[in-house]
Design an enzyme around this catalytic site. Structure first.
Site, PDB file in Angstrom:
ATOM      1  N   GLY A 180       0.809  -1.329  -0.074  1.00 56.31           N
ATOM      2  CA  GLY A 180       0.010  -0.075   0.084  1.00 56.31           C
ATOM      3  C   GLY A 180       0.923   1.404   0.009  1.00 56.31           C
ATOM      4  O   GLY A 180       2.139   1.204   0.493  1.00 56.31           O
ATOM      5  N   CYS A 185       5.967  -0.171   6.879  1.00 56.36           N
ATOM      6  CA  CYS A 185       5.417   0.950   6.190  1.00 56.36           C
ATOM      7  C   CYS A 185       6.663   1.365   5.226  1.00 56.36           C
ATOM      8  O   CYS A 185       7.889   1.401   5.809  1.00 56.36           O
ATOM      9  CB  CYS A 185       5.159   2.210   7.138  1.00 56.36           C
ATOM     10  SG  CYS A 185       4.751   3.613   6.379  1.00 56.36           S
ATOM     11  N   LEU A 186       6.320   1.704   4.050  1.00 54.34           N
ATOM     12  CA  LEU A 186       7.621   2.032   3.065  1.00 54.34           C
ATOM     13  C   LEU A 186       8.215   3.533   3.560  1.00 54.34           C
ATOM     14  O   LEU A 186       9.319   3.462   3.311  1.00 54.34           O
ATOM     15  CB  LEU A 186       6.979   2.069   1.802  1.00 54.34           C
ATOM     16  CG  LEU A 186       6.759   0.964   1.225  1.00 54.34           C
ATOM     17  CD1 LEU A 186       6.125   1.197  -0.306  1.00 54.34           C
ATOM     18  CD2 LEU A 186       7.781  -0.198   0.978  1.00 54.34           C
ATOM     19  N   HIS A 190      -4.508   1.182   7.495  1.00 49.84           N
ATOM     20  CA  HIS A 190      -3.032   1.825   7.522  1.00 49.84           C
ATOM     21  C   HIS A 190      -2.998   3.002   6.488  1.00 49.84           C
ATOM     22  O   HIS A 190      -2.385   4.139   6.848  1.00 49.84           O
ATOM     23  CB  HIS A 190      -2.063   0.797   7.181  1.00 49.84           C
ATOM     24  CG  HIS A 190      -0.721   1.176   7.267  1.00 49.84           C
ATOM     25  ND1 HIS A 190       0.289   0.835   8.158  1.00 49.84           N
ATOM     26  CD2 HIS A 190       0.089   1.928   6.175  1.00 49.84           C
ATOM     27  CE1 HIS A 190       1.715   1.478   7.847  1.00 49.84           C
ATOM     28  NE2 HIS A 190       1.398   2.285   6.622  1.00 49.84           N
ATOM     29  N   GLU A 191      -3.346   2.793   5.267  1.00 48.40           N
ATOM     30  CA  GLU A 191      -3.114   4.035   4.244  1.00 48.40           C
ATOM     31  C   GLU A 191      -4.119   5.162   4.530  1.00 48.40           C
ATOM     32  O   GLU A 191      -3.825   6.082   4.353  1.00 48.40           O
ATOM     33  CB  GLU A 191      -3.519   3.326   2.914  1.00 48.40           C
ATOM     34  CG  GLU A 191      -2.489   2.069   2.514  1.00 48.40           C
ATOM     35  CD  GLU A 191      -0.986   2.183   2.634  1.00 48.40           C
ATOM     36  OE1 GLU A 191      -0.735   3.896   2.719  1.00 48.40           O
ATOM     37  OE2 GLU A 191      -0.309   1.492   2.949  1.00 48.40           O
ATOM     38  N   HIS A 219      -2.661   7.208   6.975  1.00 47.67           N
ATOM     39  CA  HIS A 219      -1.889   8.310   6.340  1.00 47.67           C
ATOM     40  C   HIS A 219      -2.261   9.608   6.028  1.00 47.67           C
ATOM     41  O   HIS A 219      -1.439  10.814   5.943  1.00 47.67           O
ATOM     42  CB  HIS A 219      -0.894   7.556   5.096  1.00 47.67           C
ATOM     43  CG  HIS A 219       0.223   6.702   5.431  1.00 47.67           C
ATOM     44  ND1 HIS A 219       1.287   7.288   5.923  1.00 47.67           N
ATOM     45  CD2 HIS A 219       0.592   5.304   5.179  1.00 47.67           C
ATOM     46  CE1 HIS A 219       2.179   6.244   6.106  1.00 47.67           C
ATOM     47  NE2 HIS A 219       1.893   5.156   5.654  1.00 47.67           N
TER      48      HIS A 219
HETATM   49 NI    NI Z   1       2.581   3.265   5.467  1.00 47.66          NI
END
Ligand code: NI
Length: 149
Positions: A46, A88-89, A130-131, A134
């Protein structure tokens, strides 16, 4: 399509609230395509627009069952509970246990501006939660109950 730079923890853009998308135009399509390519290249499931420095309410997800794009997403229903590893990226190399709903329904628009509803369970439910967070300037780190090695 192009790979965009992923902003990481500490970058102030990750802590800001994103604005609703109002123009469903070519620019949005390019952003979504770039986000997807950037997510895939980095082996994520994501990615939210602020992670590439854009304060817009747009998200891409692919948990292995194909691309999902959520514009102006809003979680309208959630049920159950799951606890599992999350990363998370924008926080490379860090994983922690996070408890999330096991099932969520999200209302969103597609890239053409058309409203739809999507229900996801398990990993997809986790990714959606999660997204969407953000977009409100929140990182998963605040929800970690135990960091994993
Ligand atoms: Ni993330």
């Amino acid at each position: 399509m192009a790979i965009r730079e992923i902003r990481t923890e500490g970058d102030e853009i990750l802590y800001k609230k994103c604005k609703e998308v109002k123009n469903f135009d070519e620019k949005l399509c390019i952003l979504l395509d770039d986000m997807y390519e950037t997510m895939k290249k980095n082996e994520g499931v994501g990615l939210a627009a602020p992670q590439v420095g854009i304060l817009k309410r747009a998200v891409v997800i692919d948990t292995g069952e194909g691309k999902i794009e959520l514009i102006n997403p809003e979680i309208v229903e959630e049920s159950g509970e799951q606890t599992g590893s999350e990363g998370c990226l924008s926080v490379p190399g860090v994983y922690g246990e996070v408890t999330r709903p096991n099932k969520v329904t999200v209302k969103a628009r597609d890239r053409e501006g058309k409203l739809f509803k999507l229900t996801g369970e398990e990993l997809l439910a986790r990714a959606i939660c999660h997204e969407v967070e953000h977009l409100d300037g929140k990182l998963f780190l605040d929800r970690v109950t135990k960091f994993l090695d």
